[in-house]
Write an enzyme that holds these catalytic residues in place. Structure first.
Site, PDB file in Angstrom:
ATOM      1  N   HIS A  79      -0.227   2.751  -0.666  1.00  0.00           N
ATOM      2  CA  HIS A  79      -0.973   3.964  -1.030  1.00  0.00           C
ATOM      3  C   HIS A  79      -2.480   3.707  -1.166  1.00  0.00           C
ATOM      4  CE1 HIS A  79      -0.365   8.026  -3.258  1.00  0.00           C
ATOM      5  NE2 HIS A  79      -1.450   8.036  -2.525  1.00  0.00           N
ATOM      6  N   TYR A 115       3.358  10.404  -7.010  1.00  0.00           N
ATOM      7  CA  TYR A 115       3.422  11.876  -7.103  1.00  0.00           C
ATOM      8  C   TYR A 115       4.481  12.318  -8.109  1.00  0.00           C
ATOM      9  CZ  TYR A 115       0.893  11.949  -2.577  1.00  0.00           C
ATOM     10  OH  TYR A 115      -0.005  11.773  -1.553  1.00  0.00           O
TER      11      TYR A 115
END
Length: 267
Positions: free
Chosen positions: A97, A39
């Site tokens: 992730h 991110y």
């Protein structure tokens, strides 16, 4: 500490936008924050937490290891870098992730490296994200189900992911829902709107309450104070059996997140 049912997502929020969102959320009473290496906002989240003055022990911080950092020689150093950015000695939860594309790094290798990070005290809990049933089987074989705190998956009224949920539940793995509002698509749904009107609630509150009622954790994000505050109230909304049945019928396997070259073969 059990994974909080309600938290703040930070996907796609960066720099001043994420700082403002996190500070506002913490002011409103949010205590769980979800971020990730990819991110590119861990440092901003760390800054917001520092500025908020909320003591670390009151917070539940989740980050996620990106695919480039999955090998056993990179995983722990990358997590230490995340901790520096977040200005903390540990995170509460660290997730893989995405599974390694084409099995470049084996599930066994990265899960054992993640478990080692837990043993070193860098993270209190470990878990997975975007894992299918065959991948969950491999993760359990590598570290045991008792070491997998959650599987964070796309889950909304339009993608209820029942097979994965049932299998995870059977093996004692908690589910965290991301994209719970289906990128806002589900907010325009007539069925949701009717339930919202009946309860004098917002469509977002209905969907979040539904997910939490099913036992999932949710991590909605917003940049608007009004929405952050309103979403929080979903925790007090109780849906009845009729509402739940109506939402169950909305499932149409409408998957919104399936990046080419990254997504596994979905169940």
């Amino acid at each position: 500490m059990a994974i909080p049912a309600f938290g703040l997502g930070t996907f796609r929020l960066k720099d001043d936008v994420v700082i403002s969102s996190v500070i506002t959320a913490l002011e409103l009473g949010y205590r769980a924050i979800d971020t990730a290496q990819i991110y590119d906002n861990e440092a901003a989240v760390g800054q917001a937490i520092a500025e908020s003055g909320v003591p670390r022990h009151e917070l539940y911080i989740t980050t996620k290891i990106w695919i480039e950092n999955l090998s056993k020689d990179k995983l722990i150093p990358s997590l230490k870098e995340s901790l520096q950015k977040l200005r903390t000695d540990y995170v509460d939860l660290t997730l893989i992730h995405w599974p390694s594309p084409n099995d470049e790094v084996s599930v066994e290798e990265f899960m054992q490296a993640l478990l080692e990070a837990k043993k070193q005290g860098l993270t209190r809990e470990i878990g997975i994200s975007n894992f299918t049933i065959p991948l969950m089987e491999k993760a359990i074989a590598a570290v045991g189900a008792e070491n997998i705190a959650t599987n964070q998956i796309e889950l909304s009224p339009y993608l209820q992911n029942r097979k994965v949920v049932a299998w995870a539940k059977q093996h004692g793995i908690h589910i965290t829902s991301y994209m719970t509002l289906a990128y806002g698509k589900a907010l325009k749904d007539e069925v949701i709107a009717r339930i919202a009107a009946k309860h004098n609630a917002t469509p977002a509150q209905v969907i979040l309450a539904w997910a939490m009622g099913e036992g999932y954790s949710v991590i909605p994000s917003s940049t608007k104070r009004k929405n952050l505050e309103s979403n929080l109230k979903a925790q007090n909304l109780q849906l009845d059996a009729e509402d739940k049945k109506a939402i169950a019928a909305l499932d149409c396997n409408d998957r919104l997140v399936s990046p080419e070259g990254l997504a596994p073969e979905w169940d």
